[in-house]
Design an enzyme around this catalytic site. Sequence first.
Site, PDB file in Angstrom:
ATOM      1  N   SER A   1       0.648  -1.177   0.025  1.00 40.16           N
ATOM      2  CA  SER A   1      -0.060  -0.216   0.125  1.00 40.16           C
ATOM      3  C   SER A   1       0.927   1.406  -0.111  1.00 40.16           C
ATOM      4  O   SER A   1       1.707   1.553   1.000  1.00 40.16           O
ATOM      5  CB  SER A   1      -0.738  -0.142   1.241  1.00 40.16           C
ATOM      6  OG  SER A   1      -1.399   1.205   1.287  1.00 40.16           O
TER       7      SER A   1
ATOM      8  N   HIS B   1      -0.877  -1.360  -4.392  1.00 36.04           N
ATOM      9  CA  HIS B   1      -2.321  -1.095  -3.880  1.00 36.04           C
ATOM     10  C   HIS B   1      -2.394   0.474  -3.520  1.00 36.04           C
ATOM     11  O   HIS B   1      -1.683   0.906  -2.707  1.00 36.04           O
ATOM     12  CB  HIS B   1      -2.709  -1.901  -2.422  1.00 36.04           C
ATOM     13  CG  HIS B   1      -3.694  -1.864  -1.652  1.00 36.04           C
ATOM     14  ND1 HIS B   1      -4.953  -2.424  -2.145  1.00 36.04           N
ATOM     15  CD2 HIS B   1      -4.533  -1.256  -0.759  1.00 36.04           C
ATOM     16  CE1 HIS B   1      -5.968  -2.423  -1.607  1.00 36.04           C
ATOM     17  NE2 HIS B   1      -5.658  -1.406  -0.770  1.00 36.04           N
TER      18      HIS B   1
ATOM     19  N   ASP C   1      -4.884   3.186  -1.876  1.00 40.30           N
ATOM     20  CA  ASP C   1      -5.908   3.498  -0.904  1.00 40.30           C
ATOM     21  C   ASP C   1      -6.906   4.979  -1.004  1.00 40.30           C
ATOM     22  O   ASP C   1      -5.955   5.903  -0.998  1.00 40.30           O
ATOM     23  CB  ASP C   1      -5.692   3.345   0.644  1.00 40.30           C
ATOM     24  CG  ASP C   1      -5.187   1.870   1.047  1.00 40.30           C
ATOM     25  OD1 ASP C   1      -6.150   1.019   0.712  1.00 40.30           O
ATOM     26  OD2 ASP C   1      -4.213   1.776   1.332  1.00 40.30           O
TER      27      ASP C   1
ATOM     28  N   MET D   1      -9.257   7.661   0.248  1.00 41.33           N
ATOM     29  CA  MET D   1     -10.343   7.757   1.168  1.00 41.33           C
ATOM     30  C   MET D   1     -10.695   9.328   1.149  1.00 41.33           C
ATOM     31  O   MET D   1      -9.953  10.234   0.494  1.00 41.33           O
ATOM     32  CB  MET D   1      -9.486   7.710   2.577  1.00 41.33           C
ATOM     33  CG  MET D   1      -8.751   6.447   2.757  1.00 41.33           C
ATOM     34  SD  MET D   1      -7.997   6.348   4.227  1.00 41.33           S
ATOM     35  CE  MET D   1      -6.862   4.970   3.852  1.00 41.33           C
TER      36      MET D   1
ATOM     37  N   HIS E   1      -8.297   0.974  -4.133  1.00 40.28           N
ATOM     38  CA  HIS E   1      -9.331   0.548  -3.156  1.00 40.28           C
ATOM     39  C   HIS E   1     -10.077   1.773  -2.702  1.00 40.28           C
ATOM     40  O   HIS E   1      -9.524   2.623  -2.076  1.00 40.28           O
ATOM     41  CB  HIS E   1      -8.592  -0.173  -1.926  1.00 40.28           C
ATOM     42  CG  HIS E   1      -9.353  -0.328  -0.852  1.00 40.28           C
ATOM     43  ND1 HIS E   1      -8.906  -0.748   0.530  1.00 40.28           N
ATOM     44  CD2 HIS E   1     -10.865  -0.521  -0.654  1.00 40.28           C
ATOM     45  CE1 HIS E   1      -9.804  -1.153   1.277  1.00 40.28           C
ATOM     46  NE2 HIS E   1     -11.185  -0.959   0.771  1.00 40.28           N
TER      47      HIS E   1
ATOM     48  N   MET F   1     -12.589   3.696  -0.580  1.00 41.39           N
ATOM     49  CA  MET F   1     -13.177   3.837   0.781  1.00 41.39           C
ATOM     50  C   MET F   1     -13.809   5.399   0.784  1.00 41.39           C
ATOM     51  O   MET F   1     -13.352   6.059   1.280  1.00 41.39           O
ATOM     52  CB  MET F   1     -12.057   3.683   1.795  1.00 41.39           C
ATOM     53  CG  MET F   1     -11.346   2.539   2.329  1.00 41.39           C
ATOM     54  SD  MET F   1     -10.082   2.193   3.152  1.00 41.39           S
ATOM     55  CE  MET F   1      -8.735   2.404   2.007  1.00 41.39           C
TER      56      MET F   1
ATOM     57  N   MET G   1     -11.398  -6.827   5.013  1.00 41.12           N
ATOM     58  CA  MET G   1     -10.773  -5.813   6.032  1.00 41.12           C
ATOM     59  C   MET G   1     -10.506  -6.306   7.382  1.00 41.12           C
ATOM     60  O   MET G   1     -11.450  -7.004   8.141  1.00 41.12           O
ATOM     61  CB  MET G   1     -11.458  -4.519   6.276  1.00 41.12           C
ATOM     62  CG  MET G   1     -11.770  -3.876   5.013  1.00 41.12           C
ATOM     63  SD  MET G   1     -10.366  -3.173   4.103  1.00 41.12           S
ATOM     64  CE  MET G   1      -9.825  -2.213   5.320  1.00 41.12           C
TER      65      MET G   1
ATOM     66  N   GLY H   1      -3.825   3.579   8.301  1.00 43.61           N
ATOM     67  CA  GLY H   1      -2.746   2.513   8.065  1.00 43.61           C
ATOM     68  C   GLY H   1      -2.179   2.323   9.726  1.00 43.61           C
ATOM     69  O   GLY H   1      -2.381   3.173  10.573  1.00 43.61           O
TER      70      GLY H   1
ATOM     71  N   ASP I   1      -6.597  -6.914   3.895  1.00 40.14           N
ATOM     72  CA  ASP I   1      -6.034  -5.605   4.058  1.00 40.14           C
ATOM     73  C   ASP I   1      -6.235  -5.091   5.465  1.00 40.14           C
ATOM     74  O   ASP I   1      -7.218  -4.930   6.007  1.00 40.14           O
ATOM     75  CB  ASP I   1      -6.974  -4.485   3.107  1.00 40.14           C
ATOM     76  CG  ASP I   1      -6.348  -3.196   3.003  1.00 40.14           C
ATOM     77  OD1 ASP I   1      -5.218  -3.135   3.935  1.00 40.14           O
ATOM     78  OD2 ASP I   1      -7.089  -2.360   2.459  1.00 40.14           O
ATOM     79  N   GLY I   2      -5.169  -4.965   6.114  1.00 42.48           N
ATOM     80  CA  GLY I   2      -4.879  -4.416   7.534  1.00 42.48           C
ATOM     81  C   GLY I   2      -4.134  -5.200   8.460  1.00 42.48           C
ATOM     82  O   GLY I   2      -4.536  -6.328   8.808  1.00 42.48           O
TER      83      GLY I   2
ATOM     84  N   GLY J   1       1.414  -2.229   4.299  1.00 41.30           N
ATOM     85  CA  GLY J   1       1.813  -1.062   4.046  1.00 41.30           C
ATOM     86  C   GLY J   1       3.148  -0.915   4.721  1.00 41.30           C
ATOM     87  O   GLY J   1       4.233  -1.062   4.231  1.00 41.30           O
ATOM     88  N   SER J   2       3.204  -0.405   6.047  1.00 46.02           N
ATOM     89  CA  SER J   2       4.316  -0.212   6.949  1.00 46.02           C
ATOM     90  C   SER J   2       5.250  -1.375   6.959  1.00 46.02           C
ATOM     91  O   SER J   2       6.397  -1.044   7.198  1.00 46.02           O
ATOM     92  CB  SER J   2       3.864   0.261   8.236  1.00 46.02           C
ATOM     93  OG  SER J   2       2.927  -0.573   9.073  1.00 46.02           O
TER      94      SER J   2
END
Length: 224
Positions: free
Chosen positions: A12, A37, A39, A41, A70, A72, A141, A148, A177-178, A199-200
């Site tokens: 991400s 990916h 995101d 938002m 994605h 959101m 999710m 994130g 995701d998550g 992500g991180s």
Amino acid sequence: MSFDRSLKIAPSILAADFADFGREVRAVEAEGADWIHIDVMDGHFVPNLTFGPPMVKALRRHVRTVMDVHLMIAPVDPYIDVYADAGADILTAHFEAGPHTHRTLQAIRGAGMRAGLALNPGTSVEVAAPLLDLCDLVCVMTVNPGFGGQRFIHSQVSQIARLREMIGDRPIHIEVDGGVDATTAPLVAAAGADVLVAGSAVFRGGSVDDPSPYGANIRAIRGG
């Protein structure tokens, strides 16, 4: 884009260097990312504000793998065509984002993209049953959407396993995701997920000038 159930890592870019997205995308792909990916938002459906169609379109020329967008946001339908124009390969909308999810998935496919359906932790995967034949991907999710770096919700693993049973032999990806990292990745993969958004856990410790940690992180998440 042919279908296969091999494990795919989708970093991400929410965790990348916002000032250098183009090079970040190229670096993480060179280090083994399977998809990218993105995101999106809106500060309304989720309590955060990130990227819109111009950013996605700008990134398109840097992405050599799969651009996995994605949404959101709510509503979704008015923005489907602009994300198609921006170059999304997969466009994922949330079941919770509107009253006519079936129509939304039809419209995404009609615009030439693959259609994804995302489900929040408070939504049972059973709601996806009437929609699966319109889905190319279902995203479970494993955190509440919007930020994130959240902690993985372990109760979602059983939801992933149930979704895998529901899908059967249909060519539908299960994305998670998550909170995905080297510890949680084996749990969701064993339950049936084949696309892991991280992500991180991917971008930690590296940079565009020193991207080798990206590769090490991806290999750790992949399990070797």
